[in-house]
Design a protein around this motif. Structure first.
Motif, mmCIF file in Angstrom:
data_model
loop_
_atom_site.group_PDB
_atom_site.id
_atom_site.type_symbol
_atom_site.label_atom_id
_atom_site.label_comp_id
_atom_site.label_asym_id
_atom_site.label_seq_id
_atom_site.Cartn_x
_atom_site.Cartn_y
_atom_site.Cartn_z
ATOM 1 N N UNK A 249 11.981 6.555 -0.570
ATOM 2 C CA UNK A 249 12.790 7.540 -1.291
ATOM 3 C C UNK A 249 13.309 6.949 -2.597
ATOM 4 N N UNK A 250 13.796 5.718 -2.541
ATOM 5 C CA UNK A 250 14.302 5.070 -3.754
ATOM 6 C C UNK A 250 13.194 4.891 -4.789
ATOM 7 N N UNK A 251 12.026 4.432 -4.345
ATOM 8 C CA UNK A 251 10.926 4.208 -5.275
ATOM 9 C C UNK A 251 10.421 5.526 -5.862
ATOM 10 N N UNK A 252 10.456 6.586 -5.046
ATOM 11 C CA UNK A 252 10.011 7.896 -5.519
ATOM 12 C C UNK A 252 10.968 8.455 -6.566
ATOM 13 N N UNK A 253 12.264 8.131 -6.435
ATOM 14 C CA UNK A 253 13.264 8.657 -7.369
ATOM 15 C C UNK A 253 13.310 7.895 -8.688
ATOM 16 N N UNK A 254 12.629 6.758 -8.765
ATOM 17 C CA UNK A 254 12.579 6.003 -10.015
ATOM 18 C C UNK A 254 11.545 6.654 -10.926
ATOM 19 N N UNK A 255 12.007 7.416 -11.903
ATOM 20 C CA UNK A 255 11.107 8.193 -12.760
ATOM 21 C C UNK A 255 10.694 7.373 -13.981
ATOM 22 N N UNK A 256 10.110 6.237 -13.720
ATOM 23 C CA UNK A 256 9.609 5.363 -14.792
ATOM 24 C C UNK A 256 8.106 5.207 -14.650
ATOM 25 N N UNK A 257 7.446 5.008 -15.767
ATOM 26 C CA UNK A 257 6.014 4.706 -15.727
ATOM 27 C C UNK A 257 5.798 3.336 -15.097
ATOM 28 N N UNK A 258 4.619 3.150 -14.554
ATOM 29 C CA UNK A 258 4.313 1.873 -13.901
ATOM 30 C C UNK A 258 4.372 0.716 -14.889
ATOM 31 N N UNK A 259 3.935 0.967 -16.150
ATOM 32 C CA UNK A 259 3.966 -0.112 -17.146
ATOM 33 C C UNK A 259 5.404 -0.530 -17.442
ATOM 34 N N UNK A 260 6.294 0.483 -17.628
ATOM 35 C CA UNK A 260 7.699 0.165 -17.905
ATOM 36 C C UNK A 260 8.350 -0.532 -16.714
ATOM 37 N N UNK A 261 8.012 -0.061 -15.512
ATOM 38 C CA UNK A 261 8.561 -0.701 -14.315
ATOM 39 C C UNK A 261 8.085 -2.146 -14.196
ATOM 40 N N UNK A 262 6.826 -2.388 -14.544
ATOM 41 C CA UNK A 262 6.292 -3.758 -14.490
ATOM 42 C C UNK A 262 7.009 -4.648 -15.499
ATOM 43 N N UNK A 263 7.235 -4.134 -16.715
ATOM 44 C CA UNK A 263 7.955 -4.907 -17.733
ATOM 45 C C UNK A 263 9.370 -5.220 -17.248
ATOM 46 N N UNK A 264 10.041 -4.232 -16.660
ATOM 47 C CA UNK A 264 11.410 -4.432 -16.173
ATOM 48 C C UNK A 264 11.447 -5.528 -15.112
ATOM 49 N N UNK A 265 10.577 -5.438 -14.129
ATOM 50 C CA UNK A 265 10.569 -6.431 -13.049
ATOM 51 C C UNK A 265 10.222 -7.819 -13.571
ATOM 52 N N UNK A 266 9.241 -7.890 -14.473
ATOM 53 C CA UNK A 266 8.825 -9.189 -15.002
ATOM 54 C C UNK A 266 9.954 -9.850 -15.776
ATOM 55 N N UNK A 267 10.642 -9.075 -16.626
ATOM 56 C CA UNK A 267 11.732 -9.633 -17.419
ATOM 57 C C UNK A 267 12.882 -10.080 -16.523
ATOM 58 N N UNK A 268 13.238 -9.252 -15.538
ATOM 59 C CA UNK A 268 14.336 -9.602 -14.633
ATOM 60 C C UNK A 268 14.025 -10.903 -13.896
ATOM 61 N N UNK A 269 12.780 -11.039 -13.438
ATOM 62 C CA UNK A 269 12.413 -12.235 -12.665
ATOM 63 C C UNK A 269 12.319 -13.487 -13.530
ATOM 64 N N UNK A 270 12.171 -13.322 -14.855
ATOM 65 C CA UNK A 270 12.068 -14.486 -15.731
ATOM 66 C C UNK A 270 13.399 -15.220 -15.867
ATOM 67 N N UNK A 271 14.496 -14.499 -15.688
ATOM 68 C CA UNK A 271 15.815 -15.088 -15.927
ATOM 69 C C UNK A 271 16.439 -15.499 -14.599
ATOM 70 N N UNK A 272 16.655 -16.809 -14.366
ATOM 71 C CA UNK A 272 17.210 -17.283 -13.090
ATOM 72 C C UNK A 272 18.594 -16.689 -12.827
#
Length: 368
Positions: A249-272
């Protein structure tokens, strides 16, 4: 106050009334305006310098994080490649499959080298050529004849257009190839998820062979142990399904494109997580990488992502708890069956002793 009242009392034509020097007042106002403009200019310059310094500080902190991430990824890549090479070297003499993998590795390496030769190298050559031509133009700027003989701008523009066209064709081909690979990976992902669901279902609900193979002298006790295990497994399986449903349900409610979601996750994980001003830094980078997203959109998505990550951690803890509970139950079941077997052996031994005593008593009675 009296000095202000006297001119009005004596009349405007009185000798005591001094005429106003408007020219002098205008000059004073102009001087004040100029001073005010200088102050405002100084303030703007100070703000601009402060903004530049802040930007430089942020970029410096970003550079440090990116360098650490680059270093970590490079080390992981080298380690993975070394492990794969060692594994293939050890297994290639035993199975033909690994020989095929080695041949595929050489083929991909050659293709990568060919790709770099055909795409990357021409760009760098063109860049170096342009630098050289520009330096020539600066050297021979005053000598038109020499410049004409050494530099042909039309030819250089044609070369640039040719390289751009070549790069565009290669990029279009790579995009089509990546889309085909993505579709293929999606098919594998669907199959893997279905298989994973079956595995999870079996992991939770299937009775372990360790329970089925228990030798218990009391059939009812063994049945009771198996039923208790199934009850425990159904409880954890039900909780896991609830958590998975929340994640869907949470993932379905995230109305972001897969590319934007990938950028968000990658950037978040880069910063300890232990990095100072971590949130300020990754929000700043996200605003650079995702300029079409407002800061409000990023903050809302951040909260949703934190919630999703929190539930993912709950799921991981639930699976760990299930593994521990399963292990403890199996250990307890083995102990219970062992105790039951020992008790049964004791009962059998007592029954045999009692029977022998009864036989001895009967023999003695018969002799008497």
């Amino acid at each position: 106050l009296e000095s202000l009242v006297v001119p009005m009392r004596n009349g405007l034509c009185s000798q005591k009334h001094k005429p106003v020097d408007y020219k002098h007042l205008y000059e004073l106002a102009a001087v004040e305006k100029m001073a005010s403009a200088k102050i405002q200019l100084k303030i703007k310059k100070t703000e601009q310098v402060s903004k530049i310094n802040k930007e430089r500080m942020l970029l410096k902190q970003h550079w440090q994080v990116w360098w650490q991430e680059h270093k970590r990824l490079s080390e992981n890549r080298q380690k993975a490649e070394a492990e794969i090479k060692t594994f293939l070297d050890e297994k290639r003499h035993k199975h033909k499959f690994f020989l095929d993998m080695r041949d595929l590795e050489h083929k991909l390496s050659k293709e990568r080298d060919t790709y770099q030769t055909n795409t990357v190298v021409p760009i760098w050559q063109l860049k170096e050529n342009l630098k050289f031509r520009l330096s020539e133009m600066q050297c021979y700027l005053s000598e038109e004849s020499c410049l004409k003989s050494k530099f042909n701008p039309v030819e250089m523009l044609q070369q640039i257009k040719f390289v751009k066209k070549q790069q565009k064709e290669i990029l279009e081909f790579l995009i089509l190839e990546s889309l085909a690979l993505e579709r293929e990976l999606e098919d594998y992902k669907t199959k893997a998820l279905a298989h994973s669901f079956e595995e999870k279902n079996g992991l939770f609900l299937e009775v372990p062979s360790a329970l089925l193979s228990l030798e218990c002298p009391y059939p009812n006790l063994k049945t009771l142990v198996i039923n208790e295990y199934r009850k425990l497994a159904r409880g954890y399986w039900s909780k896991l399904q609830e958590v998975d449903q929340q994640l869907k349900v949470l993932y379905r409610n995230i109305e972001w494109k897969e590319e934007d979601q990938w950028v968000f996750q990658t950037v978040i994980n880069q910063y300890p997580r232990d990095l100072q001003r971590r949130r300020t830094l990754y929000l700043d980078v996200l605003q650079r990488y995702l300029p079409h997203k407002s800061r409000h959109d990023l903050v809302v998505h951040e909260k949703a992502w934190d919630r999703y990550h929190f539930i993912r951690n709950q799921r991981r803890v639930l699976i760990l708890n299930w593994a521990q509970a399963r292990k403890a139950f199996l250990l307890k079941a083995v102990t219970t069956v062992a105790e039951a077997s020992a008790a049964h052996e004791t009962e059998v031994a007592l029954a045999n002793t009692r029977q022998k005593q009864q036989e001895i008593c009967a023999d003695l009675k018969a002799k008497v």
